[in-house]
Design a protein around this motif. Structure first.
Motif, mmCIF file in Angstrom:
data_model
loop_
_atom_site.group_PDB
_atom_site.id
_atom_site.type_symbol
_atom_site.label_atom_id
_atom_site.label_comp_id
_atom_site.label_asym_id
_atom_site.label_seq_id
_atom_site.Cartn_x
_atom_site.Cartn_y
_atom_site.Cartn_z
ATOM 1 N N LYS A 308 22.840 1.809 -8.726
ATOM 2 C CA LYS A 308 23.535 2.509 -9.801
ATOM 3 C C LYS A 308 22.555 2.944 -10.878
ATOM 4 N N ARG A 309 21.381 2.327 -10.889
ATOM 5 C CA ARG A 309 20.462 2.542 -12.001
ATOM 6 C C ARG A 309 19.686 3.838 -11.814
ATOM 7 N N VAL A 310 19.299 4.422 -12.941
ATOM 8 C CA VAL A 310 18.705 5.754 -12.947
ATOM 9 C C VAL A 310 17.181 5.647 -12.948
ATOM 10 N N PRO A 311 16.510 6.314 -12.022
ATOM 11 C CA PRO A 311 15.046 6.348 -12.059
ATOM 12 C C PRO A 311 14.585 7.020 -13.356
ATOM 13 N N ARG A 312 13.579 6.467 -13.996
ATOM 14 C CA ARG A 312 13.078 7.025 -15.257
ATOM 15 C C ARG A 312 11.604 7.352 -15.106
ATOM 16 N N GLN A 313 11.172 8.362 -15.841
ATOM 17 C CA GLN A 313 9.767 8.767 -15.819
ATOM 18 C C GLN A 313 8.880 7.554 -16.110
ATOM 19 N N GLY A 314 7.883 7.347 -15.268
ATOM 20 C CA GLY A 314 6.925 6.268 -15.484
ATOM 21 C C GLY A 314 7.228 4.996 -14.706
ATOM 22 N N TYR A 315 8.456 4.842 -14.176
ATOM 23 C CA TYR A 315 8.727 3.689 -13.311
ATOM 24 C C TYR A 315 7.761 3.777 -12.128
ATOM 25 N N THR A 316 7.281 2.619 -11.655
ATOM 26 C CA THR A 316 6.315 2.642 -10.559
ATOM 27 C C THR A 316 7.012 2.493 -9.211
ATOM 28 N N LEU A 317 6.370 3.056 -8.184
ATOM 29 C CA LEU A 317 6.866 2.965 -6.804
ATOM 30 C C LEU A 317 5.902 2.089 -6.010
ATOM 31 N N HIS A 318 6.469 1.290 -5.109
ATOM 32 C CA HIS A 318 5.683 0.289 -4.375
ATOM 33 C C HIS A 318 6.061 0.295 -2.905
ATOM 34 N N LEU A 319 5.185 -0.318 -2.088
ATOM 35 C CA LEU A 319 5.562 -0.548 -0.696
ATOM 36 C C LEU A 319 6.640 -1.621 -0.678
ATOM 37 N N PRO A 320 7.620 -1.502 0.216
ATOM 38 C CA PRO A 320 8.699 -2.494 0.225
ATOM 39 C C PRO A 320 8.148 -3.891 0.519
ATOM 40 N N GLY A 321 8.702 -4.897 -0.106
ATOM 41 C CA GLY A 321 8.271 -6.274 0.135
ATOM 42 C C GLY A 321 6.948 -6.618 -0.514
ATOM 43 N N ASP A 322 6.407 -5.676 -1.254
ATOM 44 C CA ASP A 322 5.085 -5.856 -1.846
ATOM 45 C C ASP A 322 5.231 -6.292 -3.302
ATOM 46 N N ASP A 323 6.080 -7.284 -3.562
ATOM 47 C CA ASP A 323 6.351 -7.696 -4.941
ATOM 48 C C ASP A 323 5.062 -8.027 -5.685
ATOM 49 N N GLY A 324 4.903 -7.384 -6.814
ATOM 50 C CA GLY A 324 3.712 -7.649 -7.613
ATOM 51 C C GLY A 324 2.501 -6.870 -7.142
ATOM 52 N N GLY A 325 2.628 -6.121 -6.045
ATOM 53 C CA GLY A 325 1.497 -5.342 -5.546
ATOM 54 C C GLY A 325 1.235 -4.105 -6.389
ATOM 55 N N ALA A 326 0.128 -3.456 -6.101
ATOM 56 C CA ALA A 326 -0.254 -2.268 -6.869
ATOM 57 C C ALA A 326 0.707 -1.119 -6.580
ATOM 58 N N ALA A 327 0.919 -0.280 -7.580
ATOM 59 C CA ALA A 327 1.804 0.872 -7.416
ATOM 60 C C ALA A 327 1.171 1.875 -6.463
ATOM 61 N N ILE A 328 2.001 2.515 -5.641
ATOM 62 C CA ILE A 328 1.534 3.602 -4.774
ATOM 63 C C ILE A 328 2.111 4.937 -5.233
ATOM 64 N N GLY A 329 2.826 4.893 -6.339
ATOM 65 C CA GLY A 329 3.404 6.126 -6.859
ATOM 66 C C GLY A 329 4.099 5.904 -8.186
ATOM 67 N N THR A 330 4.527 6.997 -8.790
ATOM 68 C CA THR A 330 5.157 6.966 -10.113
ATOM 69 C C THR A 330 6.325 7.946 -10.140
ATOM 70 N N VAL A 331 7.392 7.538 -10.821
ATOM 71 C CA VAL A 331 8.578 8.390 -10.945
ATOM 72 C C VAL A 331 8.343 9.484 -11.996
ATOM 73 N N CYS A 332 8.808 10.701 -11.685
ATOM 74 C CA CYS A 332 8.750 11.819 -12.643
ATOM 75 C C CYS A 332 10.084 12.035 -13.350
ATOM 76 N N SER A 333 11.175 12.054 -12.576
ATOM 77 C CA SER A 333 12.506 12.363 -13.106
ATOM 78 C C SER A 333 13.539 11.585 -12.316
ATOM 79 N N GLY A 334 14.715 11.421 -12.902
ATOM 80 C CA GLY A 334 15.815 10.818 -12.169
ATOM 81 C C GLY A 334 17.127 11.100 -12.851
ATOM 82 N N SER A 335 18.190 11.026 -12.069
ATOM 83 C CA SER A 335 19.520 11.258 -12.624
ATOM 84 C C SER A 335 20.563 10.825 -11.616
#
Lengths: 383, 128
Positions: A308-335
């Motif tokens: 239900k939550r909205v992706p926001r600019q700057g939220y980081t993207l990660h490999l699944p199951g990689d809790d605490g791992g380095a980001a592999i991407g960044t969110v630009c927009s969401g709605s």
């Protein structure tokens, strides 16, 4: 935030206030962010249509004998190969290929016209002036003299046609129609609206059919009210900038400051997959050609989530199951997407991960949410 | 919508209704209107301890996500669990059906809570 009294007003601000819109600071202007509710307004544009005040955006023209040479240094399309009446989406790029702005460029018989973003107006115009001077051309900033409104949605043609005179120039005319209905998508004509000289552009930022209209600033209230009146029986209403942002995101269109900014180039954004054959040099050409040849390190992707939550600019993207791992991407927009009844977003991810169907994890303030990469656009109109 | 005079308010737009040692918490009409289209709420569980001035949950609208800051310190005794699936009640009844949690208050109330008159002024200055 600056109070509304310190903000610049458009010729339509008083009408928005009277209509009960909520006004916010947008690039130094008091702009209507919403009239009723964001999601309701999105639905209105998708089912019927809506009217948008875009007077805050920049409107600029280049005049002079070498105007097309000057314009060709600013943007990538071959301006002098375009039909008169044609419009192209393009970018102002630095020599390193990074983006200063994304723009619309209009080829007319005696000028080249640009529509530029509100937030970049000052620096765009400073740069354009510098370039244009090298070609002994004149740059006119019409931003304050011309108003701009967008009429979007399937009710647009019927709302505009009764108020409008003018026929599209032959190269951009559709067969079997007359007036603004005969204008091809991404082209424009000169004519009148409510008897006032106007430039009528079949463009928009919603994924719907529709128009963007340019005319003398002092005619804005008259034309705005007239369009609301002709569109009234269909259910057309004014729409705020918040809904416009969701509409453009559903349609997979970039927003400067989100999908494009000072650090990204149009190749990474997927907006320049291959270079047209060029007869001219333009700012950033070498860097963009190199980026196309090498393939970008990161790519813009679209994604949906089941949450239900909205992706926001700057939220980081990660490999699944990689809790605490380095980001592999960044969110630009969401709605939330009321049209698709899901949550949508865009982001940059490492190129090797940028494939539709892949699941990634988005970090929402310390909590993880799975996202699924999908093809963009999220929404395509069916008429 | 006017701000009820029997409530205490925070500068971050939460309210508390104090009845004995139980405080009911929510967000003001002004906050609900500013947030507009709500999409998500995260509230604590019964038994959780919350602290005045610190986040007890999150509320999210189309355009923004905000912490819910507690006006009081204490232990959560009840959660309005129906809210999650009916967020619009926060917009329609911010001071009634839109309540979020009830807390058994421990210790004194923070000195910086506002009465309705002071909050009216703050909300008016914040409106645009």
């Amino acid at each position: 935030m600056a109070s509304a009294t310190e903000l610049r007003r458009t010729p339509l601000t008083a009408l928005h206030e009277d209509a009960g819109a909520r006004l916010v600071d947008f690039a130094g202007f008091a702009m209507p962010v919403q009239y009723e509710g964001i999601l309701e307004e999105v639905g209105r544009v998708r089912t019927v249509g809506g009217l948008f005040d875009l007077c805050h955006m920049g409107r600029v023209r280049i005049l002079g004998e070498r105007r097309e040479e000057a314009a060709q240094f600013l943007v990538h399309p071959n301006i002098s190969k375009l039909k008169f009446g044609a419009i192209r989406y393009s970018f102002f790029c630095r020599e390193d290929g990074t983006t200063m702005d994304d723009v619309l460029v209009y080829r007319d018989t005696d000028e080249v016209f640009f529509c530029i973003n509100a937030g970049n107006r000052d620096r765009d115009i400073a740069w354009m002036r510098e370039v244009v001077a090298r070609y002994d051309c004149e740059l006119q900033d019409l931003s304050d003299d011309l108003a701009m409104i967008a009429l979007q949605g399937r009710a647009s043609v019927d709302a505009l046609a009764p108020l409008c005179t003018g026929e599209p120039p032959e190269p951009v005319r559709r067969e079997g129609a007359t007036g603004p209905a005969a204008l091809k998508y991404y082209s424009f004509m000169r004519g009148s609206v409510c008897g006032h000289e106007a430039m009528i552009s079949r463009t928009g930022y919603t994924g719907e059919d529709g128009y963007e209209l340019y005319f003398a600033a002092d005619k804005a209230p008259e034309i705005w009210n007239a369009l609301l009146e002709t569109g009234k029986s269909a259910g057309l209403t004014p729409i705020g900038l918040a809904a416009r942002d969701t509409l453009r995101l559903e349609a997979g269109m970039a927003l400067y400051g989100h999908e494009l900014d000072d650090t990204t180039n149009p190749v990474e954004a997927g907006l320049l997959p291959k270079m047209v054959k060029h007869t001219h040099d333009f700012s950033g050409r070498a860097a963009l050609e190199a980026a196309i040849a090498a393939g970008p390190q990161r790519r813009l992707v679209g994604f949906t989530t089941a949450g239900k939550r909205v992706p926001r600019q700057g939220y980081t993207l990660h490999l699944p199951g990689d809790d605490g791992g380095a980001a592999i991407g960044t969110v630009c927009s969401g709605s939330p997407s009321p049209t698709l009844d899901t949550i949508i977003g865009t982001g940059y991810v490492r190129s090797e991960l940028a494939e539709a169907g892949r699941t990634l994890a988005m970090d929402i303030r310390g909590k993880r949410q799975d996202v699924t990469l999908v093809e963009m656009p999220f929404f395509k109109r069916d008429y | 919508m006017s701000n009820p005079t029997d409530l205490k308010y925070t500068a971050s737009h939460e309210w508390a209704r104090l009845e004995g040692d139980i405080a009911t918490l929510g967000i003001t009409a002004h906050a609900a209107e500013s947030l507009s289209d709500l999409v998500y709420i995260d509230l604590p569980a019964v038994g959780d301890s919350i602290t005045a001035g610190e986040a007890f949950g999150e509320i999210e609208s189309v355009k923004a996500v905000s912490d819910l800051k507690s006006p009081v310190t204490g232990e959560v005794t009840q959660v309005n669990s129906g809210l999650e699936d009916n967020l619009s009640v926060i917009n329609s009844e911010p001071f009634g059906g839109g309540w979020m949690i009830k807390v058994k208050v421990s210790g004194d109330l923070p000195a910086d809570l506002l009465d309705a008159a002071a909050y009216d002024e703050l909300a008016a200055a914040d409106a645009h």
